[in-house]
Design a protein around this motif. Sequence first.
Motif, PDB file in Angstrom:
ATOM      1  N   GLY A 110      -3.980  -6.494  -0.172  1.00  0.00           N
ATOM      2  CA  GLY A 110      -3.141  -7.534  -0.760  1.00  0.00           C
ATOM      3  C   GLY A 110      -2.577  -8.486   0.266  1.00  0.00           C
ATOM      4  O   GLY A 110      -3.016  -8.555   1.407  1.00  0.00           O
ATOM      5  N   VAL A 111      -1.552  -9.200  -0.165  1.00  0.00           N
ATOM      6  CA  VAL A 111      -0.921 -10.220   0.667  1.00  0.00           C
ATOM      7  C   VAL A 111       0.457  -9.734   1.085  1.00  0.00           C
ATOM      8  O   VAL A 111       1.226  -9.241   0.271  1.00  0.00           O
ATOM      9  N   VAL A 112       0.771  -9.855   2.353  1.00  0.00           N
ATOM     10  CA  VAL A 112       2.076  -9.477   2.870  1.00  0.00           C
ATOM     11  C   VAL A 112       2.947 -10.733   2.927  1.00  0.00           C
ATOM     12  O   VAL A 112       2.521 -11.762   3.458  1.00  0.00           O
ATOM     13  N   SER A 113       4.143 -10.646   2.399  1.00  0.00           N
ATOM     14  CA  SER A 113       5.063 -11.784   2.417  1.00  0.00           C
ATOM     15  C   SER A 113       5.494 -12.078   3.848  1.00  0.00           C
ATOM     16  O   SER A 113       5.775 -11.171   4.632  1.00  0.00           O
ATOM     17  N   ALA A 114       5.567 -13.360   4.160  1.00  0.00           N
ATOM     18  CA  ALA A 114       5.961 -13.774   5.505  1.00  0.00           C
ATOM     19  C   ALA A 114       7.450 -13.578   5.752  1.00  0.00           C
ATOM     20  O   ALA A 114       7.898 -13.583   6.887  1.00  0.00           O
ATOM     21  N   GLY A 115       8.238 -13.452   4.701  1.00  0.00           N
ATOM     22  CA  GLY A 115       9.673 -13.265   4.872  1.00  0.00           C
ATOM     23  C   GLY A 115      10.424 -14.569   5.048  1.00  0.00           C
ATOM     24  O   GLY A 115      11.625 -14.572   5.313  1.00  0.00           O
ATOM     25  N   PHE A 116       9.752 -15.695   4.916  1.00  0.00           N
ATOM     26  CA  PHE A 116      10.400 -16.999   4.982  1.00  0.00           C
ATOM     27  C   PHE A 116       9.630 -17.951   4.088  1.00  0.00           C
ATOM     28  O   PHE A 116       8.505 -17.689   3.694  1.00  0.00           O
TER      29      PHE A 116
END
Length: 134
Positions: A110-116
């Motif tokens: 999947g896709v990991v959120s960048a956190g920003f």
Amino acid sequence: PDSGGVVLTGRLSVEAQPWLADHVVLGRTLLPGTGLVELALTAGEAVGCTTLEELTLAAPLVLPEQGAVQVRVVVGPQDADHRTVAVYSRPEGAEDASWTTHASGFLVEGVVSAGFDLVQWPPVGAEVVPVEGA
């Protein structure tokens, strides 16, 4: 074969991939870091892990002026969170030579959120930095 891991193999040379000739540093042709990222991502896609969570570069992958290098990308078995990935090479035809580790890291599904969020550009609070004379 029963580990759940995968090994992908290939070959790199300036002859077969002429664009590599554009990446000369101090007289030596190197596979750029983005090439190591692409190798890891391609291996990840083969096992259903499409996101490269982390990649640590260990040694440059130097290409010979003549001939090629054998490349091996090893993806470890799935654990609770991720799979390991590592990129290795050795001179083509040098079966007795040891494999050099160029990069290692982790792949995730999947896709990991960048956190920003970059919806607003420039970001709130950004300062203009003059570049004249830099």
